[in-house]
Design a protein around this motif. Structure first.
Motif, short mmCIF file in Angstrom:
data_model
loop_
_atom_site.label_atom_id
_atom_site.label_comp_id
_atom_site.label_asym_id
_atom_site.label_seq_id
_atom_site.Cartn_x
_atom_site.Cartn_y
_atom_site.Cartn_z
N ASP A 24 0.86 -1.20 0.00
CA ASP A 24 0.00 0.00 0.00
C ASP A 24 0.89 1.24 0.00
O ASP A 24 1.68 1.46 0.93
CB ASP A 24 -0.91 -0.03 1.23
CG ASP A 24 -1.98 1.05 1.18
OD1 ASP A 24 -2.24 1.59 0.08
OD2 ASP A 24 -2.58 1.34 2.23
N VAL A 26 3.23 1.83 -2.17
CA VAL A 26 4.49 1.52 -2.89
C VAL A 26 5.55 2.54 -2.43
O VAL A 26 6.13 3.29 -3.24
CB VAL A 26 4.32 1.51 -4.43
CG1 VAL A 26 5.51 0.82 -5.09
CG2 VAL A 26 3.04 0.79 -4.84
N THR A 52 -0.16 -9.31 -5.17
CA THR A 52 -0.64 -8.35 -4.17
C THR A 52 -2.13 -8.52 -3.90
O THR A 52 -2.76 -9.43 -4.47
CB THR A 52 -0.28 -6.91 -4.61
OG1 THR A 52 -0.52 -6.02 -3.52
CG2 THR A 52 -1.08 -6.45 -5.82
N THR A 68 -2.87 4.02 -1.50
CA THR A 68 -3.02 4.02 -2.97
C THR A 68 -4.09 3.01 -3.39
O THR A 68 -3.93 1.80 -3.18
CB THR A 68 -1.69 3.61 -3.67
OG1 THR A 68 -1.11 2.53 -2.96
CG2 THR A 68 -0.72 4.76 -3.77
N LYS A 73 -1.62 1.91 -7.47
CA LYS A 73 -0.59 0.92 -7.09
C LYS A 73 -0.04 0.25 -8.35
O LYS A 73 1.18 0.11 -8.51
CB LYS A 73 -1.19 -0.11 -6.13
CG LYS A 73 -0.24 -1.20 -5.73
CD LYS A 73 -0.60 -1.86 -4.40
CE LYS A 73 -1.79 -2.73 -4.41
NZ LYS A 73 -1.97 -3.46 -3.13
N SER A 155 3.86 1.40 5.60
CA SER A 155 2.57 1.96 5.21
C SER A 155 1.85 2.48 6.45
O SER A 155 1.17 3.51 6.40
CB SER A 155 1.71 0.90 4.52
OG SER A 155 2.38 0.36 3.41
#
Ligand SMILES: Cc1cc2nc3c(=O)[nH]c(=O)nc-3n(C[C@H](O)[C@H](O)[C@H](O)COP(=O)(O)O)c2cc1C
Ligand SMILES: Nc1ncnc2c1ncn2[C@@H]1O[C@H](COP(=O)(O)OP(=O)(O)OP(=O)(O)O)[C@@H](O)[C@H]1O
Length: 177
Positions: A24, A26, A52, A68, A73, A155
């Motif tokens: 999440d 990146v 993912t 994201t 993403k 994240s």
């Protein structure tokens, strides 16, 4: 978009380098890991694969906001040079899958290496461990990437910066790609 998208079990490969994770945002830590995967895949001349989840498990399970959405993403993964992305819908059905069933799915990618973090868990109730994964696959990991203050970039940290309005700091950890 040139990155190719698959649902679980749709992709089968004779060889690959794979990483699995929520990714999440990146952020800079994810970017370092994914660049490594792309570099290793190029070295072996095999596809670089990211597996993912949508939504990210923590967002689904703890009802947290996403950094994201999936489209953003995917754009970031593409910019990093990933070839194939498997997106599993993370929902009440998916979380009942066993660790063994997930490993069976990874087998059809024939990974020469799987790159994950040192605290990686998988399968229902987070039952699967790195040791179990490493009994079957060649598992590798990178050292955690830290911010200037020495804290490991995550994240979770970025979500908390965003919810407290500290945008500049969040953007720095997300990196511009
Ligand atoms: C098949 C499967 C089932 C999962 N079931 C659960 C679960 O029941 N509870 C949970 O907290 N996480 C579950 N997860 C999510 C993992 O704990 C973890 O978040 C995921 O593998 C991504 O790794 P990362 O958090 O390091 O990015 C599951 C993951 C997979 C692949
Ligand atoms: N700072 C970091 N340095 C290197 N690898 C990282 C870093 N942060 C995450 N990773 C790796 O990226 C993969 C995906 O991690 P994940 O999406 O769970 O990231 P996270 O930032 O730790 O998320 P969260 O805070 O929501 O748990 C994992 O293999 C994880 O170990």
């Amino acid at each position: 978009m040139t990155v190719r998208l698959y649902r679980p079990h749709e992709l089968s490969l004779s060889s690959s380098v794979v990483t699995v994770g929520a990714f999440d945002g990146v952020h800079l830590g994810h970017q370092a890991l994914i660049r490594k995967v792309v570099e290793r895949a190029a070295m072996f001349r095999v596809p670089a694969v990211v597996y993912t989840f949508d939504p990210p498990p923590r967002c689904y399970l703890k009802n947290m906001p996403m950094i994201t959405p999936i489209d953003e993403k995917l754009k970031r993964l593409e910019k990093l040079g990933v070839d194939e992305v498997i997106v599993a819908r993370f929902n009440e059905h998916y979380i009942t899958r066993s660790a063994a069933s997930f490993m069976e799915e990874l087998r059809i990618l024939h990974p020469v290496e799987i790159w994950v973090g040192r605290d990686f868990r998988f399968g229902r109730n987070r039952e699967g461990s790195i040791d179990e994964l490493a009994a079957v696959f060649h598992v590798r990991s990178i050292d955690p990437i830290r911010c200037d203050s020495g804290e490991v970039i995550s994240s979770t940290r970025i979500r908390s910066l965003i919810t407290t309005g500290r945008w500049k700091e969040a953007e720095k950890l997300l990196g511009i790609i």
